[in-house]
Scaffold this active site. Structure first.
Site, PDB file in Angstrom:
ATOM      1  N   LEU A  35      -3.071   4.476  -3.469  1.00 44.13           N
ATOM      2  CA  LEU A  35      -1.948   3.764  -3.818  1.00 44.13           C
ATOM      3  C   LEU A  35      -0.746   4.660  -3.641  1.00 44.13           C
ATOM      4  CD1 LEU A  35      -2.893   1.987  -7.341  1.00 44.13           C
ATOM      5  CD2 LEU A  35      -3.106   1.082  -4.673  1.00 44.13           C
ATOM      6  N   HIS A  39       2.527  -0.042  -2.334  1.00 51.25           N
ATOM      7  CA  HIS A  39       1.546  -0.767  -3.279  1.00 51.25           C
ATOM      8  C   HIS A  39       2.386  -1.089  -4.455  1.00 51.25           C
ATOM      9  CE1 HIS A  39      -1.420   1.400  -0.964  1.00 51.25           C
ATOM     10  NE2 HIS A  39      -2.029  -0.034  -0.679  1.00 51.25           N
ATOM     11  N   LYS A 151       4.417  -4.798   5.853  1.00 51.86           N
ATOM     12  CA  LYS A 151       4.105  -3.964   6.538  1.00 51.86           C
ATOM     13  C   LYS A 151       2.745  -4.336   7.666  1.00 51.86           C
ATOM     14  CE  LYS A 151       1.709   0.037   6.313  1.00 51.86           C
ATOM     15  NZ  LYS A 151       0.594  -0.172   7.317  1.00 51.86           N
TER      16      LYS A 151
END
Ligand code: PAF
Length: 283
Positions: A35, A39, A151
């Protein structure tokens, strides 16, 4: 507090059964772990907007091609769990591949339109793998809302289409790209970049800034905007362009002039990493 960690489908379902009521909402952030702040921005939003916050960590073999980086894909469960406990996550669902996939499994989910171009042409089968695992996660965890980063914009649109076409009762929420200070879009795959590659990788976000400047200066011709984008990318020798395109932000169909909301989408290989990035152009 440390989140509850469920490695089995039955355990995750049982945990959530105890949390569900008519006025309580479950938010899910599906991840493949390792992560980063991107995230965590999804996790914070899911935490804020729901009563129960669930994060799944599963490196999904189905979405990797035979020559892709499944084995090398970075993993660090201890660090991920530390980060998620600081964010107040309730449940982490972290199954093994054989908990998710029976050896004789024979059903996959295929989106046949918007998943075919852009990353879909370079990575055949990738979005089938994504749709299949995401639908399984939805079925296992029954979230009210699920959070995806912009993204992976094509992924977000494909998941939206899948949920719409299959009447999945989950609200899909897209969240803005999180960037390093110098502009590089955060990605677990940035870890593959050597020093010189990391420098050249900045070309992607720079090219998008140039695209926006051209657009803001009044340019609407996609060929001209993309010529600027390519000039920036091609000035960086370690960047191998996979695609640089402008698409309608809703349908992902190619556009010649920017007349509605559009997305400039880039993919490039930089060393071992395949990087993607995008930005919106909004007239
Ligand atoms: O974006 C990702 O990390 C993955 O594609 C997802 C959505 C977790 C499915 O495996």
């Amino acid at each position: 507090m440390m989140p509850h960690v469920a490695r089995k489908v039955s355990e995750a379902r049982k945990y959530l059964e105890g949390k569900r009521s008519s006025d309580s909402r479950v938010g899910l952030v599906p991840t493949m772990g390792f992560l980063h702040e991107g995230h965590l921005s999804l996790v914070r939003r899911a935490r804020r907007e729901n009563d129960t916050c669930v994060v799944s960590i599963f490196v999904n073999p189905l979405q990797f091609g035979p020559t892709e980086d499944l084995e090398a894909y970075p993993r660090d469960m201890d660090r991920d769990l530390d980060l998620l406990s600081s964010e107040g996550v309730d449940l982490v669902f972290a199954p093994d591949p054989d908990e998710m996939y029976s050896p004789d499994r024979s059903v996959t989910v295929t989106e046949r339109d918007i998943s075919r171009s852009l990353c879909g042409s370079a990575r055949p089968g990738h979005f089938d793998g994504v749709c299949t695992v995401v639908l399984k996660l939805f079925n296992i965890l029954s979230p009210d809302r699920a959070y995806f980063g912009e993204k992976d914009y094509q992924q977000l649109q494909v998941v939206r289409r899948m949920a719409r076409d299959l009447d999945v009762d989950v609200e899909i929420r897209g969240c803005p790209i999180v960037r390093e200070k110098d502009g590089l879009a955060m990605s677990s795959r940035n870890i593959y970049l050597g020093e010189a590659e990391r420098r050249d990788a900045l070309a992607l976000s720079k090219a998008l800034v140039e695209a926006r400047s051209a657009f803001e200066a009044g340019e609407r011709d996609c060929r001209k905007i993309l010529a600027t984008v390519r000039r920036v990318l091609e000035a960086h020798p370690l960047v191998n362009i996979d695609y640089a395109e402008i698409r309608d932000a809703e349908t992902l169909l190619p556009v010649e002039r920017v007349e509605g909301r559009a997305v400039v989408a880039l993919a490039a290989r930089v060393g071992k990493a395949r990087l993607i990035d995008n930005t919106f152009l909004e007239p």
